[in-house]
Enzyme design. Sequence first.
Site, PDB file in Angstrom:
ATOM      1  N   PRO A  11      -0.672   1.233  34.401  1.00  0.00           N
ATOM      2  CA  PRO A  11      -0.053   2.185  35.320  1.00  0.00           C
ATOM      3  C   PRO A  11      -1.034   2.850  36.278  1.00  0.00           C
ATOM      4  O   PRO A  11      -2.161   3.176  35.907  1.00  0.00           O
ATOM      5  CB  PRO A  11       0.568   3.233  34.386  1.00  0.00           C
ATOM      6  CG  PRO A  11      -0.128   3.058  33.087  1.00  0.00           C
ATOM      7  CD  PRO A  11      -0.498   1.614  32.991  1.00  0.00           C
ATOM      8  N   ASN A  12      -0.555   3.000  37.496  1.00  0.00           N
ATOM      9  CA  ASN A  12      -1.262   3.702  38.583  1.00  0.00           C
ATOM     10  C   ASN A  12      -2.444   2.928  39.161  1.00  0.00           C
ATOM     11  O   ASN A  12      -3.058   3.377  40.133  1.00  0.00           O
ATOM     12  CB  ASN A  12      -1.714   5.112  38.149  1.00  0.00           C
ATOM     13  CG  ASN A  12      -0.539   5.979  37.781  1.00  0.00           C
ATOM     14  OD1 ASN A  12       0.397   6.089  38.565  1.00  0.00           O
ATOM     15  ND2 ASN A  12      -0.555   6.569  36.603  1.00  0.00           N
ATOM     16  N   ARG A  19      -6.528   6.219  45.182  1.00  0.00           N
ATOM     17  CA  ARG A  19      -6.394   7.088  44.013  1.00  0.00           C
ATOM     18  C   ARG A  19      -7.766   7.609  43.574  1.00  0.00           C
ATOM     19  O   ARG A  19      -8.588   6.842  43.069  1.00  0.00           O
ATOM     20  CB  ARG A  19      -5.770   6.285  42.870  1.00  0.00           C
ATOM     21  CG  ARG A  19      -5.650   7.060  41.586  1.00  0.00           C
ATOM     22  CD  ARG A  19      -5.263   6.165  40.424  1.00  0.00           C
ATOM     23  NE  ARG A  19      -5.137   6.952  39.209  1.00  0.00           N
ATOM     24  CZ  ARG A  19      -5.191   6.454  37.985  1.00  0.00           C
ATOM     25  NH1 ARG A  19      -5.347   5.150  37.804  1.00  0.00           N
ATOM     26  NH2 ARG A  19      -5.087   7.235  36.940  1.00  0.00           N
ATOM     27  N   TYR A  24     -12.522   6.349  40.726  1.00  0.00           N
ATOM     28  CA  TYR A  24     -12.121   4.959  40.477  1.00  0.00           C
ATOM     29  C   TYR A  24     -12.669   3.959  41.494  1.00  0.00           C
ATOM     30  O   TYR A  24     -12.449   2.756  41.342  1.00  0.00           O
ATOM     31  CB  TYR A  24     -10.592   4.864  40.429  1.00  0.00           C
ATOM     32  CG  TYR A  24      -9.997   5.670  39.284  1.00  0.00           C
ATOM     33  CD1 TYR A  24     -10.321   5.356  37.965  1.00  0.00           C
ATOM     34  CD2 TYR A  24      -9.147   6.741  39.523  1.00  0.00           C
ATOM     35  CE1 TYR A  24      -9.805   6.101  36.916  1.00  0.00           C
ATOM     36  CE2 TYR A  24      -8.618   7.486  38.470  1.00  0.00           C
ATOM     37  CZ  TYR A  24      -8.956   7.158  37.173  1.00  0.00           C
ATOM     38  OH  TYR A  24      -8.454   7.891  36.121  1.00  0.00           O
ATOM     39  N   ASN A  75      -6.835  -3.282  31.269  1.00  0.00           N
ATOM     40  CA  ASN A  75      -7.017  -1.869  31.581  1.00  0.00           C
ATOM     41  C   ASN A  75      -5.635  -1.255  31.474  1.00  0.00           C
ATOM     42  O   ASN A  75      -4.809  -1.402  32.382  1.00  0.00           O
ATOM     43  CB  ASN A  75      -7.585  -1.680  32.993  1.00  0.00           C
ATOM     44  CG  ASN A  75      -7.826  -0.201  33.295  1.00  0.00           C
ATOM     45  OD1 ASN A  75      -7.381   0.675  32.553  1.00  0.00           O
ATOM     46  ND2 ASN A  75      -8.529   0.070  34.379  1.00  0.00           N
ATOM     47  N   ALA A  78      -3.490   5.045  31.507  1.00  0.00           N
ATOM     48  CA  ALA A  78      -3.243   6.156  30.583  1.00  0.00           C
ATOM     49  C   ALA A  78      -2.552   5.704  29.294  1.00  0.00           C
ATOM     50  O   ALA A  78      -2.609   6.409  28.276  1.00  0.00           O
ATOM     51  CB  ALA A  78      -2.421   7.246  31.274  1.00  0.00           C
ATOM     52  N   HIS A  81      -4.370   5.784  25.928  1.00  0.00           N
ATOM     53  CA  HIS A  81      -4.500   6.985  25.102  1.00  0.00           C
ATOM     54  C   HIS A  81      -3.203   7.342  24.380  1.00  0.00           C
ATOM     55  O   HIS A  81      -3.173   8.267  23.582  1.00  0.00           O
ATOM     56  CB  HIS A  81      -4.929   8.169  25.980  1.00  0.00           C
ATOM     57  CG  HIS A  81      -5.962   7.803  27.001  1.00  0.00           C
ATOM     58  ND1 HIS A  81      -7.213   7.358  26.653  1.00  0.00           N
ATOM     59  CD2 HIS A  81      -5.919   7.764  28.370  1.00  0.00           C
ATOM     60  CE1 HIS A  81      -7.901   7.086  27.763  1.00  0.00           C
ATOM     61  NE2 HIS A  81      -7.142   7.321  28.810  1.00  0.00           N
ATOM     62  N   ASP A  88      -0.061  -2.354  19.008  1.00  0.00           N
ATOM     63  CA  ASP A  88       0.580  -3.256  18.049  1.00  0.00           C
ATOM     64  C   ASP A  88       0.770  -4.653  18.635  1.00  0.00           C
ATOM     65  O   ASP A  88       0.626  -5.651  17.926  1.00  0.00           O
ATOM     66  CB  ASP A  88       1.937  -2.690  17.604  1.00  0.00           C
ATOM     67  CG  ASP A  88       1.782  -1.575  16.579  1.00  0.00           C
ATOM     68  OD1 ASP A  88       0.643  -1.319  16.137  1.00  0.00           O
ATOM     69  OD2 ASP A  88       2.802  -0.942  16.233  1.00  0.00           O
ATOM     70  N   GLU A  99     -11.080  -4.459  26.422  1.00  0.00           N
ATOM     71  CA  GLU A  99     -10.547  -3.270  27.090  1.00  0.00           C
ATOM     72  C   GLU A  99     -11.507  -2.866  28.210  1.00  0.00           C
ATOM     73  O   GLU A  99     -12.714  -2.784  27.991  1.00  0.00           O
ATOM     74  CB  GLU A  99     -10.466  -2.159  26.032  1.00  0.00           C
ATOM     75  CG  GLU A  99     -10.069  -0.810  26.555  1.00  0.00           C
ATOM     76  CD  GLU A  99     -10.147   0.264  25.461  1.00  0.00           C
ATOM     77  OE1 GLU A  99     -10.502  -0.056  24.293  1.00  0.00           O
ATOM     78  OE2 GLU A  99      -9.881   1.422  25.787  1.00  0.00           O
ATOM     79  N   HIS A 101     -12.204  -0.090  31.510  1.00  0.00           N
ATOM     80  CA  HIS A 101     -11.868   1.084  32.304  1.00  0.00           C
ATOM     81  C   HIS A 101     -12.856   1.198  33.439  1.00  0.00           C
ATOM     82  O   HIS A 101     -14.067   1.007  33.232  1.00  0.00           O
ATOM     83  CB  HIS A 101     -11.927   2.363  31.458  1.00  0.00           C
ATOM     84  CG  HIS A 101     -10.971   2.321  30.314  1.00  0.00           C
ATOM     85  ND1 HIS A 101      -9.626   2.523  30.474  1.00  0.00           N
ATOM     86  CD2 HIS A 101     -11.168   2.032  29.007  1.00  0.00           C
ATOM     87  CE1 HIS A 101      -9.037   2.372  29.302  1.00  0.00           C
ATOM     88  NE2 HIS A 101      -9.947   2.067  28.399  1.00  0.00           N
ATOM     89  N   LEU A 102     -12.344   1.511  34.608  1.00  0.00           N
ATOM     90  CA  LEU A 102     -13.225   1.669  35.767  1.00  0.00           C
ATOM     91  C   LEU A 102     -14.164   2.853  35.560  1.00  0.00           C
ATOM     92  O   LEU A 102     -15.361   2.780  35.836  1.00  0.00           O
ATOM     93  CB  LEU A 102     -12.378   1.883  37.031  1.00  0.00           C
ATOM     94  CG  LEU A 102     -11.484   0.688  37.383  1.00  0.00           C
ATOM     95  CD1 LEU A 102     -10.194   1.151  38.029  1.00  0.00           C
ATOM     96  CD2 LEU A 102     -12.224  -0.268  38.283  1.00  0.00           C
ATOM     97  N   SER A 103     -13.587   3.945  35.069  1.00  0.00           N
ATOM     98  CA  SER A 103     -14.389   5.161  34.877  1.00  0.00           C
ATOM     99  C   SER A 103     -14.935   5.196  33.452  1.00  0.00           C
ATOM    100  O   SER A 103     -14.479   4.453  32.582  1.00  0.00           O
ATOM    101  CB  SER A 103     -13.502   6.388  35.120  1.00  0.00           C
ATOM    102  OG  SER A 103     -12.477   6.453  34.138  1.00  0.00           O
ATOM    103  N   ARG A 108     -15.278  12.129  30.486  1.00  0.00           N
ATOM    104  CA  ARG A 108     -14.245  12.852  31.229  1.00  0.00           C
ATOM    105  C   ARG A 108     -13.485  13.815  30.300  1.00  0.00           C
ATOM    106  O   ARG A 108     -14.051  14.311  29.344  1.00  0.00           O
ATOM    107  CB  ARG A 108     -13.312  11.831  31.892  1.00  0.00           C
ATOM    108  CG  ARG A 108     -14.070  10.904  32.861  1.00  0.00           C
ATOM    109  CD  ARG A 108     -13.138   9.926  33.543  1.00  0.00           C
ATOM    110  NE  ARG A 108     -12.127  10.614  34.309  1.00  0.00           N
ATOM    111  CZ  ARG A 108     -10.994  10.027  34.752  1.00  0.00           C
ATOM    112  NH1 ARG A 108     -10.762   8.759  34.481  1.00  0.00           N
ATOM    113  NH2 ARG A 108     -10.120  10.722  35.450  1.00  0.00           N
ATOM    114  N   ARG A 112      -9.090  11.541  27.148  1.00  0.00           N
ATOM    115  CA  ARG A 112      -9.404  10.151  27.533  1.00  0.00           C
ATOM    116  C   ARG A 112     -10.380   9.481  26.570  1.00  0.00           C
ATOM    117  O   ARG A 112     -10.575   8.282  26.601  1.00  0.00           O
ATOM    118  CB  ARG A 112      -9.992  10.108  28.944  1.00  0.00           C
ATOM    119  CG  ARG A 112      -9.016  10.526  30.003  1.00  0.00           C
ATOM    120  CD  ARG A 112      -9.577  10.293  31.388  1.00  0.00           C
ATOM    121  NE  ARG A 112      -8.938  11.172  32.345  1.00  0.00           N
ATOM    122  CZ  ARG A 112      -7.759  10.912  32.934  1.00  0.00           C
ATOM    123  NH1 ARG A 112      -7.139   9.790  32.706  1.00  0.00           N
ATOM    124  NH2 ARG A 112      -7.237  11.782  33.784  1.00  0.00           N
TER     125      ARG A 112
END
Length: 152
Positions: A11-12, A19, A24, A75, A78, A81, A88, A99, A101-103, A108, A112
């Site tokens: 998402p996002n 953004r 990011y 990725n 959100a 989390h 599952d 996994e 993540h850009l950040s 943070r 997160r």
Amino acid sequence: MNPQYLVIHGPNLNLLGMREPEIYGHETLEEINRRLRVWAEQEGVSLRIIQSNDEGAIIDAIQEARTWARGIVINAGAYTHTSYAIRDALAAIRLPAIEVHLSNIHAREAFRRRSLIAPVCLGQICGLGWRGYLLALQALLARDREESAPGE
Ligand code: DQA
């Protein structure tokens, strides 16, 4: 056959570029995907790349991957989390997943720092921007090549 991998943007992440670019990065999702496809073509790898804001669609893609993919780069945004269901799904299909993540999620907000999917992933790459996706794909490919040519 060429190894095939699934890349999932959650998402996002369709808003990348505009953004919170200070967090990011300035690359759009399209630019990132283009770079991944250039790499894939060089390596003779097939990529399926999806972006969804919908938890169910992400779960469907993970489940379906068990029929064709060698591994997954995810990725989950959100949902990382919050989503026991994505965790599952990853556990159920038993494909290696990395996994991304850009950040740097550990530098943070406190919420997160906890990833529900980390325990069912091979590993986690975060804080390296779009290159994290590439590094994750390179790791999956290196494992697959090692497996098909052990001891070399
Ligand atoms: C993110 C980090 C998440 O905490 C956040 O919700 C995102 C993006 C990252 O790539 O840094 O949407 O996964």
